[in-house]
Structures are given as C-alpha cells and as structure tokens.
Design a protein around this motif. Sequence first.
Motif, PDB file in Angstrom:
ATOM      1  N   ASP A  98      39.703 103.187  28.177  1.00 30.31           N
ATOM      2  CA  ASP A  98      40.745 102.017  28.154  1.00 30.31           C
ATOM      3  C   ASP A  98      40.157 101.071  29.161  1.00 30.31           C
ATOM      4  OD1 ASP A  98      42.899 100.687  28.721  1.00 30.31           O
ATOM      5  OD2 ASP A  98      44.174 102.049  28.967  1.00 30.31           O
ATOM      6  N   PRO A  99      39.700  99.878  28.684  1.00 29.75           N
ATOM      7  CA  PRO A  99      39.087  98.980  29.560  1.00 29.75           C
ATOM      8  C   PRO A  99      39.950  98.164  30.434  1.00 29.75           C
ATOM      9  CG  PRO A  99      37.995  98.642  27.313  1.00 29.75           C
ATOM     10  CD  PRO A  99      39.276  99.659  27.277  1.00 29.75           C
ATOM     11  N   VAL A 100      41.080  97.842  29.787  1.00 30.00           N
ATOM     12  CA  VAL A 100      42.120  96.948  30.497  1.00 30.00           C
ATOM     13  C   VAL A 100      42.581  98.140  31.733  1.00 30.00           C
ATOM     14  CG1 VAL A 100      44.483  96.318  30.823  1.00 30.00           C
ATOM     15  CG2 VAL A 100      42.969  95.932  28.714  1.00 30.00           C
ATOM     16  N   ARG A 101      42.842  99.359  31.776  1.00 26.03           N
ATOM     17  CA  ARG A 101      43.350 100.219  32.697  1.00 26.03           C
ATOM     18  C   ARG A 101      41.924 100.374  33.625  1.00 26.03           C
ATOM     19  NH1 ARG A 101      42.648 105.708  33.975  1.00 26.03           N
ATOM     20  NH2 ARG A 101      40.954 105.882  32.683  1.00 26.03           N
ATOM     21  N   ARG A 102      40.800 100.308  33.287  1.00 21.95           N
ATOM     22  CA  ARG A 102      39.802 100.393  34.131  1.00 21.95           C
ATOM     23  C   ARG A 102      39.684  99.232  35.151  1.00 21.95           C
ATOM     24  NH1 ARG A 102      37.590 104.299  36.107  1.00 21.95           N
ATOM     25  NH2 ARG A 102      37.932 105.247  34.151  1.00 21.95           N
ATOM     26  N   ARG A 103      39.568  97.958  34.482  1.00 17.15           N
ATOM     27  CA  ARG A 103      39.770  96.848  35.335  1.00 17.15           C
ATOM     28  C   ARG A 103      40.731  96.684  36.452  1.00 17.15           C
ATOM     29  NH1 ARG A 103      38.523  94.292  30.059  1.00 17.15           N
ATOM     30  NH2 ARG A 103      40.432  93.763  30.052  1.00 17.15           N
ATOM     31  N   LYS A 104      41.829  97.206  35.972  1.00 17.15           N
ATOM     32  CA  LYS A 104      43.032  97.158  36.966  1.00 17.15           C
ATOM     33  C   LYS A 104      42.746  98.261  37.990  1.00 17.15           C
ATOM     34  CE  LYS A 104      46.919  95.839  33.934  1.00 17.15           C
ATOM     35  NZ  LYS A 104      48.142  96.615  33.092  1.00 17.15           N
ATOM     36  N   PHE A 105      42.132  99.410  37.568  1.00 18.68           N
ATOM     37  CA  PHE A 105      41.981 100.451  38.674  1.00 18.68           C
ATOM     38  C   PHE A 105      40.731  99.818  39.807  1.00 18.68           C
ATOM     39  CE2 PHE A 105      40.112 104.416  40.494  1.00 18.68           C
ATOM     40  CZ  PHE A 105      41.419 105.077  41.137  1.00 18.68           C
ATOM     41  N   LEU A 106      39.721  99.243  39.126  1.00 17.39           N
ATOM     42  CA  LEU A 106      38.631  98.776  39.956  1.00 17.39           C
ATOM     43  C   LEU A 106      39.013  97.901  40.806  1.00 17.39           C
ATOM     44  CD1 LEU A 106      35.705  98.646  37.165  1.00 17.39           C
ATOM     45  CD2 LEU A 106      35.953 100.268  39.338  1.00 17.39           C
ATOM     46  N   ALA A 107      40.158  97.090  40.586  1.00 18.27           N
ATOM     47  CA  ALA A 107      40.679  95.838  41.369  1.00 18.27           C
ATOM     48  C   ALA A 107      41.381  96.748  42.588  1.00 18.27           C
ATOM     49  CB  ALA A 107      41.600  95.087  40.658  1.00 18.27           C
ATOM     50  N   LEU A 108      42.106  97.844  42.238  1.00 16.51           N
ATOM     51  CA  LEU A 108      42.891  98.660  43.125  1.00 16.51           C
ATOM     52  C   LEU A 108      42.024  99.300  44.152  1.00 16.51           C
ATOM     53  CD1 LEU A 108      45.588  99.967  40.863  1.00 16.51           C
ATOM     54  CD2 LEU A 108      45.907  98.317  42.957  1.00 16.51           C
ATOM     55  N   LEU A 421      44.374 103.857  16.062  1.00 18.99           N
ATOM     56  CA  LEU A 421      45.115 103.940  14.860  1.00 18.99           C
ATOM     57  C   LEU A 421      45.551 102.456  14.505  1.00 18.99           C
ATOM     58  CD1 LEU A 421      47.512 106.906  15.250  1.00 18.99           C
ATOM     59  CD2 LEU A 421      45.756 106.884  13.554  1.00 18.99           C
ATOM     60  N   LEU A 422      45.864 101.631  15.521  1.00 26.81           N
ATOM     61  CA  LEU A 422      46.248 100.335  15.329  1.00 26.81           C
ATOM     62  C   LEU A 422      45.355  99.647  14.747  1.00 26.81           C
ATOM     63  CD1 LEU A 422      48.343  99.670  18.765  1.00 26.81           C
ATOM     64  CD2 LEU A 422      49.201  99.601  16.407  1.00 26.81           C
ATOM     65  N   LEU A 423      44.080  99.642  15.177  1.00 25.93           N
ATOM     66  CA  LEU A 423      43.023  98.912  14.803  1.00 25.93           C
ATOM     67  C   LEU A 423      42.311  99.332  13.449  1.00 25.93           C
ATOM     68  CD1 LEU A 423      41.090  98.426  18.153  1.00 25.93           C
ATOM     69  CD2 LEU A 423      43.040  96.727  16.998  1.00 25.93           C
ATOM     70  N   SER A 424      42.532 100.377  12.947  1.00 31.23           N
ATOM     71  CA  SER A 424      41.854 101.074  11.758  1.00 31.23           C
ATOM     72  C   SER A 424      42.492 101.054  10.428  1.00 31.23           C
ATOM     73  CB  SER A 424      41.480 102.373  12.021  1.00 31.23           C
ATOM     74  OG  SER A 424      42.478 103.332  12.390  1.00 31.23           O
ATOM     75  N   ARG A 437      55.637 101.606  23.648  1.00 29.10           N
ATOM     76  CA  ARG A 437      55.991 102.398  24.852  1.00 29.10           C
ATOM     77  C   ARG A 437      54.738 102.829  25.783  1.00 29.10           C
ATOM     78  NH1 ARG A 437      59.265 104.038  20.426  1.00 29.10           N
ATOM     79  NH2 ARG A 437      57.993 105.767  20.317  1.00 29.10           N
ATOM     80  N   ALA A 438      53.513 103.002  24.931  1.00 27.90           N
ATOM     81  CA  ALA A 438      52.281 103.692  25.787  1.00 27.90           C
ATOM     82  C   ALA A 438      51.691 102.480  26.332  1.00 27.90           C
ATOM     83  CB  ALA A 438      51.454 104.304  24.815  1.00 27.90           C
ATOM     84  N   GLY A 439      52.149 100.971  26.056  1.00 29.99           N
ATOM     85  CA  GLY A 439      51.271  99.968  26.520  1.00 29.99           C
ATOM     86  C   GLY A 439      49.901  99.818  25.942  1.00 29.99           C
ATOM     87  N   THR A 440      49.892  99.997  24.838  1.00 29.63           N
ATOM     88  CA  THR A 440      48.523  99.974  24.140  1.00 29.63           C
ATOM     89  C   THR A 440      48.384  98.823  23.199  1.00 29.63           C
ATOM     90  OG1 THR A 440      48.878 101.739  22.587  1.00 29.63           O
ATOM     91  CG2 THR A 440      47.735 101.970  24.711  1.00 29.63           C
ATOM     92  N   LEU A 441      49.650  97.965  22.985  1.00 29.33           N
ATOM     93  CA  LEU A 441      49.559  96.965  21.807  1.00 29.33           C
ATOM     94  C   LEU A 441      48.520  95.882  22.185  1.00 29.33           C
ATOM     95  CD1 LEU A 441      53.190  96.345  20.894  1.00 29.33           C
ATOM     96  CD2 LEU A 441      51.560  96.906  19.513  1.00 29.33           C
ATOM     97  N   PRO A 442      47.855  95.343  21.247  1.00 24.42           N
ATOM     98  CA  PRO A 442      46.614  94.287  21.544  1.00 24.42           C
ATOM     99  C   PRO A 442      47.395  93.138  22.364  1.00 24.42           C
ATOM    100  CG  PRO A 442      46.523  95.107  19.426  1.00 24.42           C
ATOM    101  CD  PRO A 442      47.731  95.803  19.725  1.00 24.42           C
TER     102      PRO A 442
END
Length: 442
Positions: A98-108, A421-424, A437-442
């Motif tokens: 999850d690149p977005v989660r990774r970037r946020k956590f690296l900032a933290l 599933l969203l992208l395929s 709800r899972a926070g994964t919408l593009p």
Amino acid sequence: MIRSRRQARGWTLADLGARTGYSASQVSRYERGLSSLSDVAVLRRFADVLDIRPKEFGLTATSPPAENRHGHSVTLSLGYPRLPGSRVGRTQREDGDDPVRRRKFLALSAAATAGVSLPGPGSAAAEDMPVGQVLVGRLRDAMLGIGQDNELPGPEQLPAELARVHTDFHTCHYTNLAVRLPRLIRAGHAIGSDVEAEHLDLLGQSYLLATRMLIKLDEQQLGWMAADRARHVAEAAGHPLAVAEAARNLAVLARRAGWEEQALSIALNAAADPSLRTSRSGAAERGLLIQSAAYSAARSGDRAGMRELTDEAAAIAAHLGGHTALRDHGGGFSPATVQLHRISAEFSTGDPSAALNAARALPPQSLPSVERRARYYTDVAAALAQRGRRDECVRALLAAEHQAPQETHSRPAVRSLITGLLLSGRTTPELRALAARAGTLP
C-alpha cells in the motif's frame, strides 16, 4: 577459535570453505560472527576439519543422529536460531503493498527519529489516522522508549491487562489494542530488571502478541525487533512454550523475507525440542510449528511436502481430542484451525481450486475467534479472486468485514485485494462502498 586454527594451518578462507562445503564468504561471516554458529551440525563439521575437540565447542563426544524430515536435516541446536536482522529488507511480499500507507508511515518514522511520538489516545490527530497505522506507530514508540504514558498499570494489574489485550486481539478491536498493547509493553519495562518470573513472562507474552500484530500489518522490520525481544524474555523466564512461539514468529518473518528454506528449518528444529513432548500444550505448540513449516513448504513450491506436514499437524490436533488449545498462541490449535491453515497453504502453492475445496470442508463458525473467522473469509476471497469469481469474492470480503471491520480495513493483504478488484474490472456499488470504508478508493 576457527580463525586461529585456520591461520595456524596456513589455510585461506577458500581452503577452509572447500573442506567444509561453504563458500569463502560464508566462512568469513562465521569467523566474524555475522552468521550465527549455534547449529550442532555446522560446529561438528568445523571441529572435524580443524581437529578441534568437540567439548571446546560445548559439544558432546557424539551427537544425536539427525532426523530427515521432508528432505531437511533436523538436529538439536546449541542455541535459539538467530537470523541477521540487518540484512532483512523489503525483498518479497506475501500481502501486496500500500504505497500511500507506506509514505505516511515513513513520514511518521522520520518524526520519531527526531524524538516526536505519535498522537496520544483520544487526540484528534490520532482519530484521523487509520487504526492500523496508529497501532504500528504506538508499538514502535513503546518498543523504542519514545514518549510516555501516564496511565501505566501497576504490577498487580498486569495479568488482567494482558487478558484484555488478548480479548481485543481475538475480537479485532484494534482501536482498544492500539492503547492497551503499547501500554502493557511500557509497563513491563517500567517494572525494572528485578522482576518476578511471572511479570517477565507477561512482558514476553506482550511481545509475542506485538509480533503477531506487526506481521499481520506487514511491518516486518519492527516485527523482527519484537520477535527477538520475545525470544530473549522467554529464555530469561524459562518458558519453553513462549520460546517455541517466538521461533514460530521468526519462521513467519523469515518466510516473508523470502527465506523459505530457513523458515522451514527454524520451525522444524523448534518442533523437535524435547521440552514440547511432555505436555498437551507442548504437543499443540509442536502442531503450530509443523503447520508453519507446511506453509513455508508451500511458499517454496513443495506441494507434496506441504500436504504431508499439514496432515501431520491435523493428526496432532485430532490426537488432542479436537478441542482448541493455546488460544493465545497463533490463534489457537485445533482441527478447525489446521483446516483454516490448509486453505492458505493450498492457495500459496498456486492452486485456488484446492483452497476453495478446503474451505468448503470448514464451517467458519467452528473457528475459535472473530479474528480466525475473518481470516477464513479473506482467504476464501483471495482464492475466488484468483478464479475470476468477482461477485463471490466481494461477498466474501463483506462477510469478513461483517465479522471484523477493523481487521478487514487494516490488513494490507485485504486492502491490496480490494484495490485490485477496483482496477481490474467492472465495479459494483457494494465494492465501491467497501473500498470507501477501507480507504482504498483511488
């Protein structure tokens, strides 16, 4: 000792390597202490080649015969298996990313290195973060001694707090867990070094649970730290089951780092410990370790070995009477949990149809906790997605969310599946709502 004996003979690293079957670089790592020399078979090989008396290595004159299990030599070890944590990288992922989660956590994490702790419980900033991210950050702070908690429980409260933490894990109440588990770790360390064995064991149990949670949330680096601390504390407390459970967690981490052979070896060697053959709990822990070895065999493409090991674990569970044992270790051990494991293992060999067949043989209500039932539905969803059965996959994900919303929304594996599933292909209102709800919408 090895280096001095080699040099006395005038041998190069390559010379000794040729005589022992190792590369020159591996001999160098052994001599410099970068690779652990705790395996009896390895020590005997060097002792024989260099004419070192076995007792100088702490060995007996003769060693017990090695047991060959599924093509792997299993021998007693002088010490607990250690892997070089500094070499562990993001080499291979079981659960996607999850690149977005990774970037946020690296900032933290960058903020943490400057001495800044995560927002405290109940703060507005904490409420804006995904619960998994908050949990990981607070565990990191507690493990590194960053920040403080002014509401630490006293020593007499620790057993009750540990029970609450386990309940939060089994019910997937990760918001509560994000407060209680880091607090329990801080409290365990605050007691000091002169602690009773009972309190030392409580700290070890806290680190075992932290390791499981960090593995679940795909935070391998912190997971290695937690697993190693759990091992040290378990050894100090003299708790064989906790030592074995720490081995199982390290085997999982090794597998996730792409070291399937090492993971298999760690699990099978730990399962061979004689101390696990003296009680029903020990037998159940052996089953969990063999189960873990089966998953590593699956990841390495050994389908026959995976099934043989899984059948062995199932036989142990049946012999124990079918009841769930060690509920707080590895999610429990029973015929139902072995079958749950079989679903994941069959899928890992690249056979989603076999995974779905295994799932049909397991009523999810027979599983011992909400966490295990949620895992059932997400494993089924992954197999259905692989088979192209999108609508059924979404229904399985919704069933998992119904069981455990925070688990479903936090695990990188599930978030990655939803994103895929969203992208395929075509989307449905149900899928888009789940992604929101899972926070994964593009």
